[in-house]
Design a protein around this motif. Structure first.
Motif, PDB file in Angstrom:
ATOM      1  N   GLY A 114       9.044  -4.586  -0.073  1.00  0.00           N
ATOM      2  CA  GLY A 114       9.806  -5.291  -1.004  1.00  0.00           C
ATOM      3  C   GLY A 114       9.385  -4.983  -2.415  1.00  0.00           C
ATOM      4  O   GLY A 114      10.118  -4.554  -3.203  1.00  0.00           O
ATOM      5  N   ALA A 115       8.108  -4.958  -2.590  1.00  0.00           N
ATOM      6  CA  ALA A 115       7.386  -4.729  -3.815  1.00  0.00           C
ATOM      7  C   ALA A 115       7.653  -3.335  -4.471  1.00  0.00           C
ATOM      8  O   ALA A 115       7.832  -2.996  -5.477  1.00  0.00           O
ATOM      9  N   LEU A 116       7.414  -2.412  -3.331  1.00  0.00           N
ATOM     10  CA  LEU A 116       7.942  -0.881  -3.440  1.00  0.00           C
ATOM     11  C   LEU A 116       9.106  -0.604  -3.919  1.00  0.00           C
ATOM     12  O   LEU A 116       9.358   0.054  -4.878  1.00  0.00           O
ATOM     13  N   ALA A 117      10.224  -1.394  -2.963  1.00  0.00           N
ATOM     14  CA  ALA A 117      11.595  -0.800  -3.400  1.00  0.00           C
ATOM     15  C   ALA A 117      12.117  -1.461  -4.649  1.00  0.00           C
ATOM     16  O   ALA A 117      12.946  -0.889  -5.058  1.00  0.00           O
ATOM     17  N   HIS A 118      11.545  -2.879  -4.988  1.00  0.00           N
ATOM     18  CA  HIS A 118      11.883  -3.334  -6.224  1.00  0.00           C
ATOM     19  C   HIS A 118      11.535  -2.106  -7.329  1.00  0.00           C
ATOM     20  O   HIS A 118      12.418  -2.232  -8.312  1.00  0.00           O
ATOM     21  N   ALA A 119      10.334  -1.633  -7.324  1.00  0.00           N
ATOM     22  CA  ALA A 119      10.042  -0.534  -8.148  1.00  0.00           C
ATOM     23  C   ALA A 119      10.111  -1.045  -9.688  1.00  0.00           C
ATOM     24  O   ALA A 119      10.363  -0.266 -10.686  1.00  0.00           O
ATOM     25  N   TYR A 156      13.249   2.893 -14.039  1.00  0.00           N
ATOM     26  CA  TYR A 156      13.282   1.369 -14.053  1.00  0.00           C
ATOM     27  C   TYR A 156      14.054   0.631 -12.841  1.00  0.00           C
ATOM     28  O   TYR A 156      15.030   0.957 -13.024  1.00  0.00           O
ATOM     29  N   LEU A 157      13.330   0.043 -12.042  1.00  0.00           N
ATOM     30  CA  LEU A 157      13.830  -0.771 -10.922  1.00  0.00           C
ATOM     31  C   LEU A 157      14.828   0.430 -10.243  1.00  0.00           C
ATOM     32  O   LEU A 157      15.819  -0.092  -9.452  1.00  0.00           O
ATOM     33  N   GLN A 158      14.740   1.474 -10.112  1.00  0.00           N
ATOM     34  CA  GLN A 158      15.391   2.339  -9.385  1.00  0.00           C
ATOM     35  C   GLN A 158      14.445   3.485  -8.535  1.00  0.00           C
ATOM     36  O   GLN A 158      13.511   3.998  -8.718  1.00  0.00           O
ATOM     37  N   THR A 159      14.945   3.634  -7.095  1.00  0.00           N
ATOM     38  CA  THR A 159      14.163   4.375  -5.990  1.00  0.00           C
ATOM     39  C   THR A 159      14.811   5.292  -5.476  1.00  0.00           C
ATOM     40  O   THR A 159      16.023   5.361  -5.898  1.00  0.00           O
ATOM     41  N   ALA A 160      14.416   6.403  -4.994  1.00  0.00           N
ATOM     42  CA  ALA A 160      15.107   7.318  -4.046  1.00  0.00           C
ATOM     43  C   ALA A 160      15.856   6.881  -2.889  1.00  0.00           C
ATOM     44  O   ALA A 160      16.576   7.658  -2.442  1.00  0.00           O
TER      45      ALA A 160
END
Length: 282
Positions: A114-119, A156-160
């Protein structure tokens, strides 16, 4: 504050969660521990039509070792990461940094995935995962794919991660024999880090042969300090570490907010890098 109205789903398997996400398209948010998403909902900074709660999927929890790597389920709580003997033995930096996250209540509910996906670039764990050269495993309709940590954090708050994908595992190469330390500055206990530095060093013959430096809150994503990593090779005394730390902010774009100006963040990065590297060398 009161969050906006949304539909709620609680799948009990990864397959069911993926079908739910595929049907919802881009209008869904995944809820893991909820320690990041729930505040955004209450502040009305996000407006999902559907919240998919994956907290009851047992296959997403746990830690195991395989072929020189740690495999950590995305739903493994911060508390379990800190206490797990495999993490403490083979990825001590992750255990040490996770122990500084927020407070015990949040560490019992919040999850690594969750912490990583929140980014959030001010979060502690994305920079740590970068320094550990981790790989994040996403699963979607087309199967699994591996995303290197350096490619996972987009903005910011965006992932792949794609809208129909779920982060299921984090693969971390073991760092046995490396020194490590996580150093951060925060204005009050439990607050976000104004700046944080994750340091890993491997020494040979008393000198640094290799280092990895991850930076928290020095841009719109977590960052690796490549110039400092290169400058640290061969360092053996505090003076050399201090000189290498002077370039840690090169190429970064720290933000300005009520906590700190960009110049102050750059200063903090230099000071904290020196402290973190010296502590890791010990």
């Amino acid at each position: 504050m009161i969050p906006p109205a949304f539909e709620y789903a609680r799948p009990t398997s990864v397959d069911e969660a993926l079908r739910t996400l595929a049907d919802a398209g881009e209008d869904a948010k995944v809820l893991a521990g909820g320690q990041s998403l729930l505040p955004l909902l209450r502040l009305r900074l996000t407006f999902p039509e559907l919240v998919v709660d994956v907290g009851r999927i047992p296959e997403l929890r746990g830690v195991r070792e395989s072929e020189g790597k740690l495999i950590i389920g995305a739903l493994t709580s911060h508390h379990d990461v800190i206490r797990d003997p495999l993490v403490r033995r083979h990825a001590g930096l992750l255990a040490a940094a996770t122990a500084t996250v927020a407070d015990p209540a949040i560490r019992h509910r919040g999850t690594l995935g969750g912490a990583l996906a929140h980014a959030d670039p001010a979060g502690d764990l994305p920079a740590v995962i970068l320094a550990l050269d981790a790989t994040l495993i996403a699963e979607g309709p087309a199967g699994r794919r591996a995303i290197p940590a350096r490619e996972f954090f987009v903005d910011y708050l965006q992932t792949a991660l794609r809208p129909d994908e779920l982060l299921v595992e984090v693969e971390i190469p073991t760092t046995d024999g490396w020194g490590f330390h996580y150093e951060k500055f925060q204005r009050v206990a439990q607050a976000w880090a104004v700046v944080g530095v994750a340091a890993l060093v491997r020494r040979e013959n008393g000198q640094i042969a290799e280092s990895r430096i991850g930076l928290t809150n020095m841009g719109s994503t977590p960052l690796r300090a490549a110039a400092t990593e290169e400058a640290l090779v061969g360092a053996s005394v505090e003076g050399a570490v201090r000189r290498a730390a002077q370039v840690v902010a090169d190429g970064t774009h720290p933000t300005s907010d009520p906590s700190a100006s960009p110049e102050y963040r750059a200063h903090l990065a230099r000071v904290l890098t020196r402290r973190a590297v010296l502590a890791a060398m010990e």
